[in-house]
Scaffold this motif. Structure first.
Motif, PDB file in Angstrom:
ATOM      1  N   TRP A 112     -10.791 -25.350   2.774  1.00 45.49           N
ATOM      2  CA  TRP A 112     -10.280 -24.199   3.673  1.00 45.49           C
ATOM      3  C   TRP A 112     -10.553 -22.551   3.213  1.00 45.49           C
ATOM      4  CZ3 TRP A 112      -7.513 -25.476   7.474  1.00 45.49           C
ATOM      5  CH2 TRP A 112      -6.874 -26.859   7.698  1.00 45.49           C
ATOM      6  N   ARG A 163     -14.079 -25.465  12.725  1.00 47.41           N
ATOM      7  CA  ARG A 163     -13.131 -25.260  12.975  1.00 47.41           C
ATOM      8  C   ARG A 163     -12.094 -26.368  13.510  1.00 47.41           C
ATOM      9  NH1 ARG A 163     -10.081 -22.755  10.920  1.00 47.41           N
ATOM     10  NH2 ARG A 163      -9.081 -21.834  12.242  1.00 47.41           N
ATOM     11  N   ALA A 164     -13.189 -26.942  14.496  1.00 47.84           N
ATOM     12  CA  ALA A 164     -12.156 -27.831  15.408  1.00 47.84           C
ATOM     13  C   ALA A 164     -11.587 -29.209  14.632  1.00 47.84           C
ATOM     14  CB  ALA A 164     -12.850 -28.618  16.155  1.00 47.84           C
ATOM     15  N   GLN A 222     -10.843 -28.320  11.189  1.00 49.12           N
ATOM     16  CA  GLN A 222     -10.129 -28.009  10.114  1.00 49.12           C
ATOM     17  C   GLN A 222      -8.385 -27.998  11.616  1.00 49.12           C
ATOM     18  OE1 GLN A 222     -11.751 -24.202   9.438  1.00 49.12           O
ATOM     19  NE2 GLN A 222     -12.091 -24.831   7.145  1.00 49.12           N
ATOM     20  N   LYS A 223      -8.745 -27.657  12.720  1.00 50.08           N
ATOM     21  CA  LYS A 223      -7.601 -27.398  13.759  1.00 50.08           C
ATOM     22  C   LYS A 223      -6.600 -29.183  13.127  1.00 50.08           C
ATOM     23  CE  LYS A 223      -8.673 -24.483  16.253  1.00 50.08           C
ATOM     24  NZ  LYS A 223      -9.233 -23.463  17.774  1.00 50.08           N
ATOM     25  N   ARG A 224      -7.524 -30.526  13.044  1.00 49.62           N
ATOM     26  CA  ARG A 224      -7.496 -31.856  13.423  1.00 49.62           C
ATOM     27  C   ARG A 224      -6.668 -32.069  11.483  1.00 49.62           C
ATOM     28  NH1 ARG A 224     -11.978 -32.202  15.630  1.00 49.62           N
ATOM     29  NH2 ARG A 224     -12.961 -33.703  14.234  1.00 49.62           N
TER      30      ARG A 224
END
Length: 456
Positions: free
Chosen positions: A82, A440-441, A443-445
């Motif tokens: 992160w 980022r995709a 991290q969102k999941r």
């Protein structure tokens, strides 16, 4: 002409220089490095969207290993997904692909080199396009063209987690076949931030006095050594200074080195600067500082060798200096002086990965660095501009130019020495933003790994 005949045809001083560079180095842990030249850490940006090692890293490090350096140090393997230094960082924080890491280490060994993993936490130097929650010792932001969010100050529980994360990553590196780790406490990343009174405003046991500000670094070193045992290399990369008024000074550095003497480390690499004062790239942006340097320092190739000479007087561990070395004679002279035990090479190996082998074969005595002269113009338009934004754009563009060369080698292509500066910047930004979107995709999941959903 055979290699032996080529060496015999050299004058005696040149043969002596090559012999000095080829001399093995025995480390305190018992490891032996085949020679005194090191591929220094450079961030590669070649991980996949899950932040795992890739075949591109295997190709790149296999090529560097065949190039002849006795040691390869990886770039910026992160301990928290992160808080990334950049998109494309390899991350070890509990969800890593160990088989991919094993193949990475094996590629270096197949070429005949030792390989150490550099372990780092980006801290506040985590760009907003891939790091949603930067952290730091205190909530002191980084002001560089609006590219960084204001960090959250770490709690005491967070600090304990940082130590645990370094330990976990070191243990994984050892298990996957790496020969050692380098703990990154330079260049303005988290451990370096704790050392700096400009960034560390804490009022607890991790702030205030130098002893408190160095506490986290020393705890990390002690905990990593306890976890990996005595025959695995543990190194530290330390700033000689921040080169900022009121920051971590060279006298502070000397005291931290004395404390590190009491730890069981195998190598200390000397560097300097941060994103705000990028002396690590050979640019101070401070002409007054340049004017006060001794002529011998200005004329000498290595930026940090003078600082290493001061540190040599108070350290009992082998030293490494990286930055600016280009000629065989300067490298050999640095070793002969006793100011350093190892010479680190970075940018020249981005464009000529086989140069060390040719140096030892006596077919080259100078490393070429075509990107060093690239700029958007002379004087105020260049990398030493008094205008901070222009200085940053020039330096960032040069970085992008070298990053693109690394990307090319990771794809199995040759470096492009004729690439214009603007094209290097464009290629880097295009690759960087594509990697950031993928990360980022992911991290969102993903479920945040930190306490209460925060990065550590």
């Amino acid at each position: 002409m055979s290699r032996h005949a080529t060496l015999e045809a050299l004058p005696e001083p040149a043969r002596t220089e090559i012999a000095r560079l080829r001399e093995p180095l025995h480390l305190p842990c018992g490891q032996v490095l085949a020679n005194r030249l090191v591929k220094a850490a450079m961030t590669e940006g070649l991980a996949d969207a899950h932040m795992n090692a890739t075949p591109a890293l295997e190709r790149l490090y296999g090529r560097w290993a065949r190039g002849g350096a006795g040691l390869l140090i990886t770039g910026n393997v992160q301990i928290d997904r992160w808080v990334l230094e950049r998109p494309g960082n390899v991350v070890i924080d509990g969800d890593e692909d160990e088989s991919a890491l094993e193949r990475w280490a094996a590629a270096a060994h197949a070429g005949g080199s030792r390989i150490w993993m550099q372990l780092s936490h980006a801290g506040r130097q985590a760009p907003l396009y891939c790091s949603p929650r930067p952290v730091a010792p205190s909530a002191v932001g980084l002001k560089l063209l609006g590219a960084y969010r204001r960090p959250r100050a770490l709690s005491l529980a967070d600090i304990r987690s940082v130590v645990e994360r370094f330990v976990h990553a070191a243990a994984v590196a050892q298990r996957c076949g790496f020969d050692g780790v380098q703990i990154h406490a330079a260049h303005g990343y988290l451990l370096s931030e704790f050392l700096s009174p400009l960034i560390n405003h804490r009022g607890d046991d991790y702030g205030g006095t130098l002893g408190n500000r160095a506490r986290l670094l020393l705890e990390v070193v002690d905990a990593v050594r306890a976890a990996v045992g005595e025959d695995f290399a543990v190194a530290v990369k330390l700033n000689s200074a921040d080169f900022q008024k009121g920051g971590f000074s060279d006298d502070d550095c000397l005291q931290v080195v004395r404390w590190l003497n009491d730890r069981r480390i195998d190598l200390l690499e000397i560097s300097g600067g941060s994103y705000e004062q990028p002396r690590l790239l050979g640019h101070s942006g401070d002409e007054a500082t340049a004017e006060t340097l001794r002529p011998s320092t200005r004329d000498r190739e290595a930026y940090f060798l003078e600082y290493a000479a001061r540190i040599r007087d108070c350290t009992r561990v082998p030293l490494m200096v990286t930055g600016g070395f280009r000629t065989r004679s300067a490298m050999a002279a640095a070793l002969a002086s006793g100011d350093t035990d190892l010479v680190g090479l970075a940018r020249p190996l981005c464009v000529d990965p086989g140069w060390v082998a040719r140096l030892f074969e006596a077919t080259s005595d100078r490393a070429e660095d075509p990107g060093a002269a690239l700029a958007y113009g002379p004087g105020w338009r260049g990398p030493r501009s008094p205008i901070a934004s222009l200085r940053f754009i020039n330096i960032f563009s040069q970085m992008g130019w070298y990053y693109v060369q690394i990307l090319r080698m990771g794809r199995g292509e040759e470096a492009d020495w004729r690439m214009p500066l603007w094209r290097g910047l464009y290629g880097h930004l295009r690759a960087e933003l594509a990697a950031a979107r993928a990360i980022r995709a992911f991290q969102k999941r993903a479920r945040p790994l930190g306490r209460d959903g925060d990065a550590l």
